[in-house]
Design an enzyme around this catalytic site. Structure first.
Site, PDB file in Angstrom:
ATOM      1  N   ARG A 163       0.839  -1.216   0.000  1.00 28.25           N
ATOM      2  CA  ARG A 163       0.000   0.000   0.000  1.00 28.25           C
ATOM      3  C   ARG A 163       0.873   1.267   0.000  1.00 28.25           C
ATOM      4  O   ARG A 163       0.568   2.257   0.683  1.00 28.25           O
ATOM      5  CB  ARG A 163      -0.929   0.040   1.214  1.00 28.25           C
ATOM      6  CG  ARG A 163      -1.825  -1.156   1.367  1.00 28.25           C
ATOM      7  CD  ARG A 163      -3.014  -1.119   0.426  1.00 28.25           C
ATOM      8  NE  ARG A 163      -3.951  -2.189   0.732  1.00 28.25           N
ATOM      9  CZ  ARG A 163      -3.870  -3.418   0.189  1.00 28.25           C
ATOM     10  NH1 ARG A 163      -2.929  -3.709  -0.690  1.00 28.25           N
ATOM     11  NH2 ARG A 163      -4.742  -4.335   0.516  1.00 28.25           N
ATOM     12  N   SER A 239     -10.867   0.278   3.375  1.00 29.10           N
ATOM     13  CA  SER A 239     -10.129   0.093   4.635  1.00 29.10           C
ATOM     14  C   SER A 239      -9.663   1.454   5.137  1.00 29.10           C
ATOM     15  O   SER A 239      -8.956   2.162   4.426  1.00 29.10           O
ATOM     16  CB  SER A 239      -8.897  -0.778   4.414  1.00 29.10           C
ATOM     17  OG  SER A 239      -9.266  -1.987   3.841  1.00 29.10           O
ATOM     18  N   GLU A 335      -5.069   4.725   6.224  1.00 29.49           N
ATOM     19  CA  GLU A 335      -4.715   4.452   4.817  1.00 29.49           C
ATOM     20  C   GLU A 335      -5.008   5.630   3.879  1.00 29.49           C
ATOM     21  O   GLU A 335      -4.147   6.008   3.075  1.00 29.49           O
ATOM     22  CB  GLU A 335      -5.439   3.185   4.333  1.00 29.49           C
ATOM     23  CG  GLU A 335      -5.026   2.808   2.923  1.00 29.49           C
ATOM     24  CD  GLU A 335      -5.696   1.537   2.413  1.00 29.49           C
ATOM     25  OE1 GLU A 335      -5.362   0.453   2.894  1.00 29.49           O
ATOM     26  OE2 GLU A 335      -6.561   1.660   1.518  1.00 29.49           O
TER      27      GLU A 335
HETATM   28  P1  FAD Z   1      -8.312   9.524  -4.859  1.00 29.46           P
HETATM   29  O1  FAD Z   1      -9.003   9.153  -3.592  1.00 29.46           O
HETATM   30  O2  FAD Z   1      -8.958  10.525  -5.713  1.00 29.46           O
HETATM   31  O3  FAD Z   1      -6.841  10.005  -4.512  1.00 29.46           O
HETATM   32  C1  FAD Z   1      -6.029   9.280  -3.606  1.00 29.46           C
HETATM   33  C2  FAD Z   1      -4.659   9.950  -3.586  1.00 29.46           C
HETATM   34  O4  FAD Z   1      -4.043   9.794  -4.871  1.00 29.46           O
HETATM   35  C3  FAD Z   1      -4.737  11.463  -3.344  1.00 29.46           C
HETATM   36  O5  FAD Z   1      -3.621  11.833  -2.589  1.00 29.46           O
HETATM   37  C4  FAD Z   1      -4.661  12.069  -4.745  1.00 29.46           C
HETATM   38  O6  FAD Z   1      -4.083  13.350  -4.743  1.00 29.46           O
HETATM   39  C5  FAD Z   1      -3.751  11.067  -5.446  1.00 29.46           C
HETATM   40  N1  FAD Z   1      -4.017  10.988  -6.870  1.00 29.46           N
HETATM   41  C6  FAD Z   1      -5.166  10.580  -7.485  1.00 29.46           C
HETATM   42  N2  FAD Z   1      -5.010  10.590  -8.809  1.00 29.46           N
HETATM   43  C7  FAD Z   1      -3.748  11.039  -9.051  1.00 29.46           C
HETATM   44  C8  FAD Z   1      -2.988  11.249 -10.222  1.00 29.46           C
HETATM   45  N3  FAD Z   1      -3.489  11.034 -11.440  1.00 29.46           N
HETATM   46  N4  FAD Z   1      -1.702  11.698 -10.093  1.00 29.46           N
HETATM   47  C9  FAD Z   1      -1.171  11.932  -8.875  1.00 29.46           C
HETATM   48  N5  FAD Z   1      -1.851  11.737  -7.721  1.00 29.46           N
HETATM   49  C10 FAD Z   1      -3.121  11.291  -7.819  1.00 29.46           C
HETATM   50  N6  FAD Z   1      -7.750   0.030  -2.266  1.00 29.46           N
HETATM   51  C11 FAD Z   1      -7.003  -1.080  -2.455  1.00 29.46           C
HETATM   52  O7  FAD Z   1      -5.770  -1.007  -2.587  1.00 29.46           O
HETATM   53  N7  FAD Z   1      -7.596  -2.312  -2.507  1.00 29.46           N
HETATM   54  C12 FAD Z   1      -8.920  -2.484  -2.375  1.00 29.46           C
HETATM   55  O8  FAD Z   1      -9.404  -3.604  -2.462  1.00 29.46           O
HETATM   56  C13 FAD Z   1      -9.726  -1.324  -2.154  1.00 29.46           C
HETATM   57  N8  FAD Z   1     -11.057  -1.453  -1.975  1.00 29.46           N
HETATM   58  C14 FAD Z   1     -11.809  -0.342  -1.734  1.00 29.46           C
HETATM   59  C15 FAD Z   1     -13.177  -0.496  -1.516  1.00 29.46           C
HETATM   60  C16 FAD Z   1     -13.988   0.594  -1.286  1.00 29.46           C
HETATM   61  C17 FAD Z   1     -15.456   0.409  -1.058  1.00 29.46           C
HETATM   62  C18 FAD Z   1     -13.416   1.895  -1.292  1.00 29.46           C
HETATM   63  C19 FAD Z   1     -14.290   3.091  -1.096  1.00 29.46           C
HETATM   64  C20 FAD Z   1     -12.056   2.065  -1.482  1.00 29.46           C
HETATM   65  C21 FAD Z   1     -11.229   0.948  -1.696  1.00 29.46           C
HETATM   66  N9  FAD Z   1      -9.843   1.054  -1.881  1.00 29.46           N
HETATM   67  C22 FAD Z   1      -9.083  -0.064  -2.111  1.00 29.46           C
HETATM   68  C23 FAD Z   1      -9.192   2.374  -1.821  1.00 29.46           C
HETATM   69  C24 FAD Z   1      -9.230   3.142  -3.166  1.00 29.46           C
HETATM   70  O9  FAD Z   1     -10.275   2.706  -3.968  1.00 29.46           O
HETATM   71  C25 FAD Z   1      -7.927   3.020  -3.957  1.00 29.46           C
HETATM   72  O10 FAD Z   1      -6.844   3.469  -3.194  1.00 29.46           O
HETATM   73  C26 FAD Z   1      -7.957   3.794  -5.271  1.00 29.46           C
HETATM   74  O11 FAD Z   1      -6.796   3.532  -6.025  1.00 29.46           O
HETATM   75  C27 FAD Z   1      -8.094   5.312  -5.073  1.00 29.46           C
HETATM   76  O12 FAD Z   1      -8.344   5.884  -6.343  1.00 29.46           O
HETATM   77  P2  FAD Z   1      -9.027   7.299  -6.493  1.00 29.46           P
HETATM   78  O13 FAD Z   1      -8.988   7.669  -7.932  1.00 29.46           O
HETATM   79  O14 FAD Z   1     -10.341   7.315  -5.849  1.00 29.46           O
HETATM   80  O15 FAD Z   1      -7.983   8.196  -5.690  1.00 29.46           O
HETATM   81  P1  NAP Z   2     -10.299 -10.808   4.215  1.00 26.22           P
HETATM   82  O1  NAP Z   2     -10.174 -11.743   3.076  1.00 26.22           O
HETATM   83  O2  NAP Z   2     -11.382 -11.016   5.232  1.00 26.22           O
HETATM   84  O3  NAP Z   2      -8.890 -10.721   4.972  1.00 26.22           O
HETATM   85  C1  NAP Z   2      -8.677  -9.753   6.012  1.00 26.22           C
HETATM   86  C2  NAP Z   2      -7.262  -9.271   5.961  1.00 26.22           C
HETATM   87  O4  NAP Z   2      -6.404 -10.374   6.090  1.00 26.22           O
HETATM   88  C3  NAP Z   2      -6.914  -8.589   4.666  1.00 26.22           C
HETATM   89  O5  NAP Z   2      -6.578  -7.278   4.961  1.00 26.22           O
HETATM   90  C4  NAP Z   2      -5.758  -9.375   4.076  1.00 26.22           C
HETATM   91  O6  NAP Z   2      -4.595  -8.613   3.814  1.00 26.22           O
HETATM   92  C5  NAP Z   2      -5.356 -10.327   5.154  1.00 26.22           C
HETATM   93  N1  NAP Z   2      -5.139 -11.672   4.579  1.00 26.22           N
HETATM   94  C6  NAP Z   2      -6.071 -12.645   4.416  1.00 26.22           C
HETATM   95  N2  NAP Z   2      -5.492 -13.757   3.906  1.00 26.22           N
HETATM   96  C7  NAP Z   2      -4.188 -13.468   3.730  1.00 26.22           C
HETATM   97  C8  NAP Z   2      -3.081 -14.211   3.249  1.00 26.22           C
HETATM   98  N3  NAP Z   2      -3.184 -15.487   2.862  1.00 26.22           N
HETATM   99  N4  NAP Z   2      -1.878 -13.616   3.205  1.00 26.22           N
HETATM  100  C9  NAP Z   2      -1.742 -12.345   3.596  1.00 26.22           C
HETATM  101  N5  NAP Z   2      -2.755 -11.597   4.068  1.00 26.22           N
HETATM  102  C10 NAP Z   2      -3.963 -12.137   4.144  1.00 26.22           C
HETATM  103  O7  NAP Z   2     -10.356  -9.315   3.680  1.00 26.22           O
HETATM  104  P2  NAP Z   2     -11.532  -8.429   3.128  1.00 26.22           P
HETATM  105  O8  NAP Z   2     -11.689  -7.292   4.034  1.00 26.22           O
HETATM  106  O9  NAP Z   2     -12.717  -9.246   2.719  1.00 26.22           O
HETATM  107  O10 NAP Z   2     -10.840  -7.917   1.790  1.00 26.22           O
HETATM  108  C11 NAP Z   2     -10.516  -8.806   0.740  1.00 26.22           C
HETATM  109  C12 NAP Z   2      -9.385  -8.233  -0.065  1.00 26.22           C
HETATM  110  O11 NAP Z   2      -9.777  -6.964  -0.604  1.00 26.22           O
HETATM  111  C13 NAP Z   2      -8.125  -7.978   0.748  1.00 26.22           C
HETATM  112  O12 NAP Z   2      -7.017  -8.271  -0.058  1.00 26.22           O
HETATM  113  C14 NAP Z   2      -8.184  -6.509   1.057  1.00 26.22           C
HETATM  114  O13 NAP Z   2      -6.898  -5.915   1.133  1.00 26.22           O
HETATM  115  C15 NAP Z   2      -8.916  -5.944  -0.164  1.00 26.22           C
HETATM  116  N6  NAP Z   2      -9.672  -4.749   0.229  1.00 26.22           N
HETATM  117  C16 NAP Z   2      -8.979  -3.598   0.415  1.00 26.22           C
HETATM  118  C17 NAP Z   2      -9.634  -2.428   0.762  1.00 26.22           C
HETATM  119  C18 NAP Z   2      -8.880  -1.130   0.904  1.00 26.22           C
HETATM  120  O14 NAP Z   2      -9.517  -0.097   0.978  1.00 26.22           O
HETATM  121  N7  NAP Z   2      -7.586  -1.139   0.930  1.00 26.22           N
HETATM  122  C19 NAP Z   2     -11.006  -2.445   0.945  1.00 26.22           C
HETATM  123  C20 NAP Z   2     -11.677  -3.639   0.781  1.00 26.22           C
HETATM  124  C21 NAP Z   2     -11.003  -4.794   0.421  1.00 26.22           C
HETATM  125  P3  NAP Z   2      -4.411  -7.706   2.507  1.00 26.22           P
HETATM  126  O15 NAP Z   2      -5.213  -6.490   2.784  1.00 26.22           O
HETATM  127  O16 NAP Z   2      -2.935  -7.433   2.502  1.00 26.22           O
HETATM  128  O17 NAP Z   2      -4.868  -8.491   1.322  1.00 26.22           O
END
Ligand code: FAD
Ligand code: NAP
Length: 339
Positions: A163, A239, A335
């Site tokens: 991340r 998250s 995050e």
């Molecule tokens: P924004 O929120 O608009 O911006 C985030 C940051 O990036 C800000 O600092 C902004 O200035 C910068 N930024 C945006 N675009 C640019 C650009 N073109 N150039 C330079 N800087 C820029 N994340 C995960 O990693 N895994 C997941 O599974 C995941 N699941 C999610 C589920 C939900 C329901 C939600 C709401 C979010 C989730 N996220 C997840 C977080 C998010 O969706 C990601 O981090 C996504 O990449 C953010 O994109 P955005 O365009 O909305 O960025």
């Molecule tokens: P989940 O499967 O219930 O697992 C909970 C957490 O455990 C996750 O954060 C995941 O880490 C970790 N995990 C589970 N199995 C793992 C393995 N074998 N090795 C390493 N880490 C493990 O999670 P969930 O909430 O339903 O989400 C599913 C996936 O979507 C996850 O990968 C999660 O990161 C991603 N997600 C991300 C966001 C976001 O905003 N960043 C939001 C929703 C979902 P990791 O997070 O490193 O995978």
């Protein structure tokens, strides 16, 4: 240049926080981006870039220029089985994943249903279900504000981590991503190493039947829709806390005391522990304070139930961080980026 004044940013962030941007512009081309940057430099305005707004917390009004990235376009160069796919920053990430699958360009299936734009994907090296952007990223092109020019960084230059990336560090607010290039493949090679994904896949009676990338994508999309609150109804940023990466010593201490604590080894001998478990054990799952709360089914998803301000959200998050630190000696890091 269509600069707007006093714009409510509520429609531009998935946490649904209402703050006012002094100046606001949508940029759909490199020229428009350059003009916007020049405008802000001339007036000495702070710049805030917004993509899909799904990973930010707006603490207060933005006294500066908000630049909403809106460049579109997807292209592909084929060489043998390799597909080098370039997407403009403003492309919706989930639509890009679906479009790629429909074209037979494989590698993004586990990353389906992540909100936001393609241009933001490298910022935190988006990851889900055992796959990170790092596994498919070829390069990132963007406008370097310090050099006043366009340049391309290789995936290695991006210093992608858990991340994390150089765009959160040395190049934060300096390198504005205009497009990303992904190295995909015409040959599907589904990754089902993530246990929760394997369990969710429909069981096949025929061991000869090959698992398709489309089925993996459908399964991830279904599980996500079942488990995660929809930000359109329950505003959230996914998250709210990162999974902490802690020392081996602390991990051993904690696991000895709490054998149920989910933990995974990381490079360098450290351990990742589940933020959701810590928050849940500390009793915060489903808890509400005023307009803010933790979702009853997702312990790291913080929801803005009723028009909370950024300060309410951050005060609630601080209370959780302090409690988790006191109980487990683990620091929870937020995050999303806070503005
Ligand atoms: P924004 O929120 O608009 O911006 C985030 C940051 O990036 C800000 O600092 C902004 O200035 C910068 N930024 C945006 N675009 C640019 C650009 N073109 N150039 C330079 N800087 C820029 N994340 C995960 O990693 N895994 C997941 O599974 C995941 N699941 C999610 C589920 C939900 C329901 C939600 C709401 C979010 C989730 N996220 C997840 C977080 C998010 O969706 C990601 O981090 C996504 O990449 C953010 O994109 P955005 O365009 O909305 O960025
Ligand atoms: P989940 O499967 O219930 O697992 C909970 C957490 O455990 C996750 O954060 C995941 O880490 C970790 N995990 C589970 N199995 C793992 C393995 N074998 N090795 C390493 N880490 C493990 O999670 P969930 O909430 O339903 O989400 C599913 C996936 O979507 C996850 O990968 C999660 O990161 C991603 N997600 C991300 C966001 C976001 O905003 N960043 C939001 C929703 C979902 P990791 O997070 O490193 O995978």
């Amino acid at each position: 240049m269509d600069i707007q004044r006093h714009v409510d940013l509520r429609p531009y962030n998935t946490l649904g926080i209402s703050v006012c941007a002094d100046y606001f512009i949508e940029v759909a081309s490199l020229d428009a981006l350059k003009e916007a940057i020049e405008f802000s430099s001339r007036r000495r305005l702070r710049r805030v870039f917004i993509g899909g707004g799904s990973n930010l917390v707006l603490r207060g009004d933005i006294q500066g220029l908000v630049i909403h990235m809106a460049m579109r376009g997807i292209s592909c160069e084929s060489s043998g089985e390799e597909r080098l796919v370039t997407a403009a920053a403003g492309e919706n990430w989930d639509e890009l994943v679906k479009y790629s699958l429909a074209q037979g360009w494989y590698g993004l299936e586990n990353l389906i249903s992540i909100p936001g734009q393609a241009g933001a994907a490298p910022i935190q090296n988006i990851g889900a279900y055992g796959v990170e952007l790092a596994s498919v990223l070829d390069s990132v092109t963007g406008w370097d504000v310090s050099l006043n020019g366009l340049r391309t960084l290789s995936a290695t230059d991006c210093q992608l981590g858990y991340r994390d990336s150089i765009f959160k560090g040395a190049l934060r607010d300096v390198f504005i991503i205009t497009s990303i290039t992904l190295r995909l493949s015409a040959t599907p090679s589904p990754n089902i190493n993530y246990p929760a994904l394997r369990e969710a896949l429909p069981k096949s009676n025929n061991p000869e039947q090959k698992l398709s990338a489309e089925l993996v994508a459908e399964t991830v999309a279904r599980v996500r829709a079942e488990k995660l609150p929809d930000f359109r109804r329950e505003p959230n940023v996914g998250s709210f806390f990162k999974n902490p990466i802690i020392s081996k010593t602390l991990a051993h201490e904690l696991v000895a005391k709490y054998p149920a604590l989910p933990h995974w080894p990381m490079p360098g001998g450290r351990f990742k522990v589940a933020a959701a478990w810590l928050v849940d054990q500390a009793g915060w799952k489903g808890k509400r304070r005023g307009a803010v709360g933790i979702h009853p089914r997702q312990a790291i998803v913080l929801v803005n139930y009723d028009g909370a301000a950024g300060a309410d959200v951050l005060a609630f998050a601080s209370a959780i961080q302090a409690d988790v630190l006191a109980r487990f000696n683990v620091e929870l890091e937020i995050e999303p980026r806070v503005y």
